[in-house]
Design a protein around this motif. Structure first.
Motif, PDB file in Angstrom:
ATOM      1  N   VAL B  22       0.857  -1.172   0.000  1.00 51.64           N
ATOM      2  CA  VAL B  22       0.000   0.000   0.000  1.00 51.64           C
ATOM      3  C   VAL B  22       0.897   1.227   0.000  1.00 51.64           C
ATOM      4  CG1 VAL B  22      -1.773   1.294   1.224  1.00 51.64           C
ATOM      5  CG2 VAL B  22      -1.831  -1.197   1.238  1.00 51.64           C
ATOM      6  N   GLY B  23       0.770   2.030  -1.024  1.00 49.00           N
ATOM      7  CA  GLY B  23       1.601   3.224  -1.125  1.00 49.00           C
ATOM      8  C   GLY B  23       1.191   4.256  -0.097  1.00 49.00           C
ATOM      9  N   VAL B  24       2.056   5.223   0.081  1.00 47.61           N
ATOM     10  CA  VAL B  24       1.795   6.267   1.059  1.00 47.61           C
ATOM     11  C   VAL B  24       1.793   7.603   0.328  1.00 47.61           C
ATOM     12  CG1 VAL B  24       2.674   7.381   3.136  1.00 47.61           C
ATOM     13  CG2 VAL B  24       2.942   4.921   2.826  1.00 47.61           C
ATOM     14  N   PRO B  25       0.809   8.437   0.603  1.00 48.52           N
ATOM     15  CA  PRO B  25       0.793   9.733  -0.092  1.00 48.52           C
ATOM     16  C   PRO B  25       1.947  10.625   0.358  1.00 48.52           C
ATOM     17  CG  PRO B  25      -0.925   9.670   1.587  1.00 48.52           C
ATOM     18  CD  PRO B  25      -0.299   8.308   1.557  1.00 48.52           C
ATOM     19  N   LEU B  26       2.146  11.689  -0.383  1.00 45.93           N
ATOM     20  CA  LEU B  26       3.232  12.613  -0.078  1.00 45.93           C
ATOM     21  C   LEU B  26       2.865  13.408   1.172  1.00 45.93           C
ATOM     22  CD1 LEU B  26       5.929  13.623  -1.178  1.00 45.93           C
ATOM     23  CD2 LEU B  26       4.657  15.342  -2.458  1.00 45.93           C
ATOM     24  N   LEU B  27       3.475  13.069   2.279  1.00 43.90           N
ATOM     25  CA  LEU B  27       3.149  13.720   3.548  1.00 43.90           C
ATOM     26  C   LEU B  27       4.036  14.939   3.732  1.00 43.90           C
ATOM     27  CD1 LEU B  27       2.923  10.525   5.779  1.00 43.90           C
ATOM     28  CD2 LEU B  27       1.083  11.703   4.576  1.00 43.90           C
ATOM     29  N   ASP B  28       3.534  15.851   4.537  1.00 38.03           N
ATOM     30  CA  ASP B  28       4.333  17.050   4.825  1.00 38.03           C
ATOM     31  C   ASP B  28       5.682  16.655   5.404  1.00 38.03           C
ATOM     32  OD1 ASP B  28       2.253  18.492   3.926  1.00 38.03           O
ATOM     33  OD2 ASP B  28       1.534  19.133   5.900  1.00 38.03           O
ATOM     34  N   LEU B 290      -0.726   7.691  -8.260  1.00 37.89           N
ATOM     35  CA  LEU B 290       0.151   8.836  -8.519  1.00 37.89           C
ATOM     36  C   LEU B 290       0.515   9.539  -7.215  1.00 37.89           C
ATOM     37  CD1 LEU B 290      -1.748  10.261 -11.599  1.00 37.89           C
ATOM     38  CD2 LEU B 290       0.575   9.352 -11.645  1.00 37.89           C
ATOM     39  N   ALA B 291      -0.499   9.699  -6.370  1.00 42.65           N
ATOM     40  CA  ALA B 291      -0.269  10.404  -5.110  1.00 42.65           C
ATOM     41  C   ALA B 291       0.724   9.632  -4.245  1.00 42.65           C
ATOM     42  CB  ALA B 291      -1.595  10.576  -4.375  1.00 42.65           C
ATOM     43  N   GLN B 294       3.460   5.411  -6.764  1.00 39.27           N
ATOM     44  CA  GLN B 294       3.600   4.052  -7.271  1.00 39.27           C
ATOM     45  C   GLN B 294       3.934   4.079  -8.756  1.00 39.27           C
ATOM     46  OE1 GLN B 294       2.858   1.091  -5.031  1.00 39.27           O
ATOM     47  NE2 GLN B 294       3.626   2.876  -3.961  1.00 39.27           N
ATOM     48  N   THR B 295       3.484   5.129  -9.424  1.00 37.28           N
ATOM     49  CA  THR B 295       3.844   5.340 -10.823  1.00 37.28           C
ATOM     50  C   THR B 295       3.908   6.836 -11.058  1.00 37.28           C
ATOM     51  OG1 THR B 295       3.327   4.806 -13.115  1.00 37.28           O
ATOM     52  CG2 THR B 295       1.478   5.396 -11.740  1.00 37.28           C
ATOM     53  N   ARG B 296       4.656   7.235 -12.071  1.00 37.98           N
ATOM     54  CA  ARG B 296       4.677   8.659 -12.435  1.00 37.98           C
ATOM     55  C   ARG B 296       4.141   8.865 -13.845  1.00 37.98           C
ATOM     56  NH1 ARG B 296      10.431  10.570  -9.657  1.00 37.98           N
ATOM     57  NH2 ARG B 296       9.793   9.935  -7.565  1.00 37.98           N
ATOM     58  N   VAL B 358      -6.007  16.361  -4.439  1.00 32.75           N
ATOM     59  CA  VAL B 358      -4.900  15.870  -3.624  1.00 32.75           C
ATOM     60  C   VAL B 358      -3.888  16.994  -3.430  1.00 32.75           C
ATOM     61  CG1 VAL B 358      -3.030  14.192  -3.479  1.00 32.75           C
ATOM     62  CG2 VAL B 358      -5.224  13.537  -4.490  1.00 32.75           C
ATOM     63  N   GLN B 359      -3.713  17.386  -2.196  1.00 34.78           N
ATOM     64  CA  GLN B 359      -2.811  18.484  -1.891  1.00 34.78           C
ATOM     65  C   GLN B 359      -1.387  17.964  -1.736  1.00 34.78           C
ATOM     66  OE1 GLN B 359      -4.696  21.317  -1.876  1.00 34.78           O
ATOM     67  NE2 GLN B 359      -2.814  22.554  -1.893  1.00 34.78           N
TER      68      GLN B 359
END
Lengths: 397, 447, 269
Positions: B22-28, B290-291, B294-296, B358-359
């Motif tokens: 499970v990917g993780v979103p871009l956190l602060d 994307l968030a 996992q892929t760009r 998605v911020q």
């Protein structure tokens, strides 16, 4: 299974932006073109350039259609679905036309496109017997007098008169096909052919040029060489899609392109060529791998001739007439196969039967039957620089 | 359990004997003080690239703006993008030049845009598509080099590949895409015959396989990130629930792909509402992938060129309408065929809205992405391939300008591919072949 | 169509990897094998290398793709009048067909067929179809193989007959395997293989004086280090240039010998 998209390039269609004509707008140039060729020339014509060489690029090449209620009083020719419904008793027809029965109707009219052994009305149009299309009932058409009253090489047919009063006009292609939606449209303005054909000229797929040599006067000259040919070069266009004047093209005779050398004369500002076989590029690219005829189709006008009037603005307007082999007229949907029938609703068998019925030229001496229809294309062309390529390419160039 | 806050960490665990990630979103926590770069390495927030395709073009006079530049007018068929106009540029009047190759209906246009070459074979691609080239540049360090999906459910609905007859196949169902993104990175060696069942996975939630790491991660981050993680896991769970509902219905279940088995036939139903729903779920998953880095790179296909879309209760396809419905010169368009275009534009807006939600620091995921949306024809009835409608959404992390109408003035469409590749860091100064070879970047788009 | 001169076949052929055709108006793909069906040999007709039958008669392909007007399964076309003048090249009795004519859009219900079939467009050179007179050889997936009854060996008198239905089976030898820069391949040009660039333009070398200032070098990458035994890089010029067997390689303007400048020598594998 092939997708319909690959199989289809229905009818003769082109640019879309050109499609929008406001109600009451002036008729587009391609509709006025033949009239101008026949009308007297009130304005003075320019002097030909020194050397007498003049080049043009064809910016419009379409079948001329005369709009008006008298042409097809019963309405336009039926599409396959409606043609199928017309074969049914009224009660059954009404039943099938109900919204909840749409799936059944679709299944049935689709089945109407097929015959035994997986034949279908467009791939194998000769194998179906279908009633004739609704045809043009009025007496008026654009075109040329191709037979000049002779009957030895023609079959019985009725001649048209042009809106400008010229008699003896042979255009059986228009009689047969002129009530189809593709030709006539629904709005009294233009059909899809007229709005669409331009694409092939502008994309470089079928782009045509005309090169005149030995022109001493635009008013009268009894000896002009006319090269009517295809070029692989793409016309430059402005933001509205109008071709720019004065751009350069090079003639190519490399397949699938063609170069016709004609002889003509100018009388009262109108250039007319002697009858000759005229062959021009017409590739469709459709059919997928299983049918390569789309790579080999041609515009073929037997005993073809041009009649083009010089315009004060330097352009040419007029008409080409000649006899087309009847299958050529339906070759695009025929190659499209079942997709043409099911997706575009074209009954190629019906079209072919109608064309056969009205065929008036290319008489087969063995059978005595005519295998071609008289036909016309309205043409406009604007000035361009045209480089000729000699028919034989040499290693020494 | 301590947690290492490095960027590419995914939560890994086991479920039913299969590994899940499970990917993780871009956190602060991953970002520097400005919110624009990754704290650990100072590298910029990744820029993503994707395409969004729809079949059968537009009614040009009702879609293209008349005047180039910013604040372009929104004609009726472009109006659905209204809320995102500032983030979308429209590209018009770029031409496909065939150099004598025939215009294969519904087939020639797409590959010309993607490869800068005229197609001469009857299918496939005449060269490498630019999304692949861009993927080689930006997509080599993510779990997937690219994700490809077809909302209409056709694996051949693809314009991505390295050239020749082979196309990168599209995922055909939301279930398959789900399995791909959240499913096993590899099979459990102890259970060689195990086949993950997306329905079971969805019911149990992949999150249940990574509970421990999830808790550790949540403990390791600040309040804002914790909230973000919460939102992310919640939305993932919601998505799983929706998927579960979908999978329970008999029809879509048949279309559900079990990895390792032969893919089932495409669902014959092109019902526009079903495709819209499929697209929404695929869009949500793409956005998550994307968030979570996992892929760009992605390719989202809404329908195919010869679109088999239908309206509920009707057997008449979108494609059939474009050909059979007569063009009314007074109206200037085909009303019935146009219905589908309106829905397609709605779907496009859904996709970019999902990205924009998605911020990422002070920007949104959409801002850090560049998406080319395009069709395969200009006006489908006539199969015209000049002036194929195209839109560019997002700003590629600030590298491009947005919200303008660019008039290509009849120049080759390969300028678009050239510009996109240059923006994405591919080192080329010209692209395309024969008359479509060009070195003219679309300067208006460069920030 | 008979008027189409065979000379047109001399046009450059860049193998597209697709089995396009044998007709002279389309590119002629190279053979993929040097193994032929029993009795098939190589001969010449009209100055062009063609396949020939056991008695030396030229083999013709009946192009199925041109015959759809006559029926939905053109593989069954040659019966009656056709069969009186054309003789099929039959595969050995009992040979199992591995090819059929593909179905088109909307077609269904063709008689069921058993077994595995290859895709026509990707077919190897020689396959077998169930023809009207039994298992029959097919060339390149589309051309049912026949000889013309009563025709003399070496004749190609029926080339292009019936609107390109009948075409001699022209032989282009299999393409050589190359170890070369990525943008270099081999193409069969005017009777022999030559090296061409990605766009199909001929590669050449030559010694020249002032004239070659206009010749376009085959550019190498800045970091190119040579490929195989034949290809090295000359870094002396403004831009690195490929050398083929030690000689500088240039790119011609086009795909045929007529496109070469004076003094040029075509590079061959």
């Amino acid at each position: 299974m092939e997708t319909p998209g690959r199989l289809l390039r229905i009818g003769l269609f082109g640019s879309a932006l050109a499609a929008v004509f406001a109600l009451g707008a002036v008729a587009p140039t391609w509709l006025r073109a033949p009239a101008d060729a026949a009308a007297p020339r009130p304005q003075p014509l320019p002097t030909p350039p020194p050397g007498g060489v003049m080049g043009f690029v064809v910016d419009s090449f379409v079948q001329p259609v005369i709009q008006g209620k008298d042409a097809c009083p019963q309405g336009t020719a039926l599409k396959l679905r409606d043609a199928y419904l017309a074969t049914l008793p009224a009660e059954e027809r009404a039943q099938l036309e109900r919204k909840e029965n749409e799936a059944q109707l679709t299944q049935r009219w689709h089945a109407y496109a097929f015959g035994p052994d997986n034949t279908n009305v467009c791939s194998q149009p000769d194998m179906f017997e279908r009633p004739l299309l609704r045809t043009v009932q009025s007496k008026k058409a654009w075109g040329l007098d191709l037979d000049e009253g002779k009957t030895d090489d023609t079959c019985a047919h009725e001649a048209f008169t042009t809106p400008t009063g010229e008699q003896g006009i042979d255009n059986q292609e228009y009689r047969a096909m002129g009530c189809t939606l593709e030709w006539r449209g629904v709005d009294g303005i233009a059909g899809d052919n007229q709005t669409g054909m331009r694409q092939f000229m502008s994309s470089g797929e079928w782009t045509q040029v005309i090169l005149l040599r030995g022109v001493d006067s635009l008013q009268n000259d009894d000896d002009v060489e006319v090269i009517y040919a295809n070029t692989p070069d793409r016309p430059l266009a402005d933001s509205k899609g109008q071709f720019l004047r004065g751009t350069t093209f090079t003639i190519s005779d490399k397949a699938p392109r063609n170069r016709n050398v004609l002889h003509g004369r100018i009388k009262n500002g109108v250039l007319t060529t002697d009858p000759a076989d005229i062959v021009l590029t017409q590739t469709w690219g459709q059919g997928g791998a299983r049918d390569i005829r789309g790579n080999r189709t041609k515009w073929h006008y037997a005993k073809g001739r041009l009649r083009l009037a010089f315009q004060p603005d330097g352009s040419l307007r007029g008409v080409m007439g000649g006899y087309r082999p009847i299958f050529d007229v339906i070759v695009s949907p025929a190659i499209g196969g079942a997709g043409s029938a099911i997706v575009a609703g074209i009954d190629c068998a019906q079209n072919l039967a109608t064309l056969r019925h009205y065929a008036d030229g290319l008489k087969n001496p063995k059978t005595g039957k005519c295998e071609g229809v008289s036909a016309a294309q309205a043409i406009t062309a604007i000035p361009a620089f045209v480089n000729d390529v000699a028919p034989a390419r040499t290693a020494a160039r | 359990m301590a947690f290492d806050l490095s960027r590419r960490t995914a939560l890994r665990g086991m479920m039913n004997g299969a590994a899940v990630a499970v990917g993780v979103p871009l956190l602060d926590a991953f970002l520097d003080g400005n919110g624009t770069a990754l704290a650990a390495t100072g590298a910029q927030v990744p820029v993503r690239f994707g395409t969004w395709f729809w079949g059968l073009g537009v009614n040009p006079s009702r879609w293209f703006p008349d005047t180039a530049g910013a604040n372009y007018e929104l004609k009726p068929e472009l109006a659905p993008i209204k809320d995102y106009q500032a983030k979308i540029s429209v590209l018009g009047n770029f031409n496909v030049i065939l150099d004598g190759a025939p215009n294969l209906p519904h087939v020639s246009g797409g590959p010309a845009i993607r490869t800068g070459r005229a197609l001469t074979a009857e299918r496939g691609l005449p060269g490498e598509s630019f999304d692949v080239t861009i993927g080689d540049q930006i997509g080599t360090r993510t779990r997937f080099r690219s994700l490809d999906a077809s909302a209409i459910g056709d694996p051949r609905n693809s314009l991505s590949g390295r050239g020749g007859g082979n196309l990168n196949p599209s995922e055909t169902s939301a279930a398959a895409l789900y399995t791909r993104i959240f499913g096993p990175g590899f099979k459990d060696p102890n259970s060689a015959t195990f086949t993950p069942d997306p329905q079971v996975m969805a019911r149990r939630s992949v999150l249940s396989g990574v509970t421990e790491q999830r808790q550790a991660l949540e403990a390791a981050v600040g309040a804002a990130d914790k909230q973000k993680l919460d939102q992310y896991f919640t939305s993932l769970r919601q998505l799983e629930k929706r998927l579960d509902v979908e999978l329970t219905k008999p029809e879509p279940l048949q279309a559900c792909v079990v990895p390792g088995a032969k893919p089932p036939e495409m669902n014959a139903s092109g019902d526009i509402e079903a495709v819209m729903k499929n697209h929404e779920m695929m869009a949500d998953m793409m956005v998550m992938a994307l968030a979570c880095d996992q892929t760009r790179v992605f390719n989202m296909m809404f329908n195919n060129g010869a679109s088999a879309l239908t309206r509920i209760g009707s057997t008449i396809t979108h494609h059939q309408l474009t050909h059979e419905e007569v063009l009314d010169n007074r109206l200037g368009y085909q009303p019935n065929a146009t219905y589908f275009l309106t829905r397609i534009m709605d779907a496009w807006v859904y996709f970019i809205a999902a990205l924009d939600k998605v911020q990422e620091g002070d920007r949104t995921l959409l801002d850090n992405t560049l998406i080319l949306a395009h069709s395969e024809t200009e006006f489908a009835k006539f199969h015209t391939i000049d002036n194929i409608p195209m839109m560019l959404a997002g700003r590629a992390g600030g590298r491009v300008k947005s919200g303008i109408y660019v008039d290509g003035a009849g120049t080759p469409v390969s300028r678009v591919g050239l510009t996109l590749q240059q923006v994405m860091g591919v080192s080329i100064d010209k692209w395309g072949s024969k008359s479509m070879e060009t070195n003219k970047t679309i300067g208006e788009l460069i920030a | 169509m008979k008027g189409l001169a065979l000379a047109a076949a001399a046009a450059a052929i860049v193998s597209s990897g697709l089995a396009l055709a044998q007709p002279v108006d389309l590119p002629i793909p190279a053979a993929t094998t040097s193994e032929f069906p029993p009795g098939v040999t190589l001969g010449k007709a009209g100055g062009v290398a063609v396949y020939a039958g056991p008695d030396g008669r030229t083999l013709y392909g009946m192009d199925m793709r041109t015959l759809l007007r006559d029926g939905a399964d053109p593989s069954q076309h040659c019966r009656e009048a056709c069969a009186q003048v054309w003789e099929p090249l039959l595969a050995p009795a009992g040979a199992k067909p591995n090819l059929i004519f593909p179905m088109g859009f909307g077609e269904r219900g063709r008689a069921p067929v058993q077994g595995e079939y290859v895709q026509n467009a990707k077919a190897p050179d020689w396959t077998v179809i169930a023809g009207p007179q039994g298992p029959q050889w097919v060339y390149k997936g589309w051309h049912l193989v026949f000889v013309r009854k009563g025709e003399a060996p070496g004749s190609a008198a029926h080339e292009g007959d019936e609107r390109m239905v009948w075409n001699t089976l022209k032989h282009v030898p299999p393409a050589p395997k190359l170890t070369a820069p990525v943008n270099v391949s081999a193409a069969f040009v005017e009777g022999a293989y030559a090296l061409v660039d990605k766009e199909g333009r001929l590669l050449f070398t030559g010694s020249c004086a002032a004239a070659c200032a206009g010749w376009q070098p085959l550019a190498a990458g800045l970091a190119s280090r040579g490929v195989g035994a034949d290809w090295t890089v000359d870094r002396a010029a403004d831009q690195p240039q490929w050398l083929y067997r030690g000689k500088p390689a240039y790119v011609a303007e086009g795909a045929v010998q007529a496109d070469l400048p004076t003094g040029a020598v075509v590079l061959r594998p």
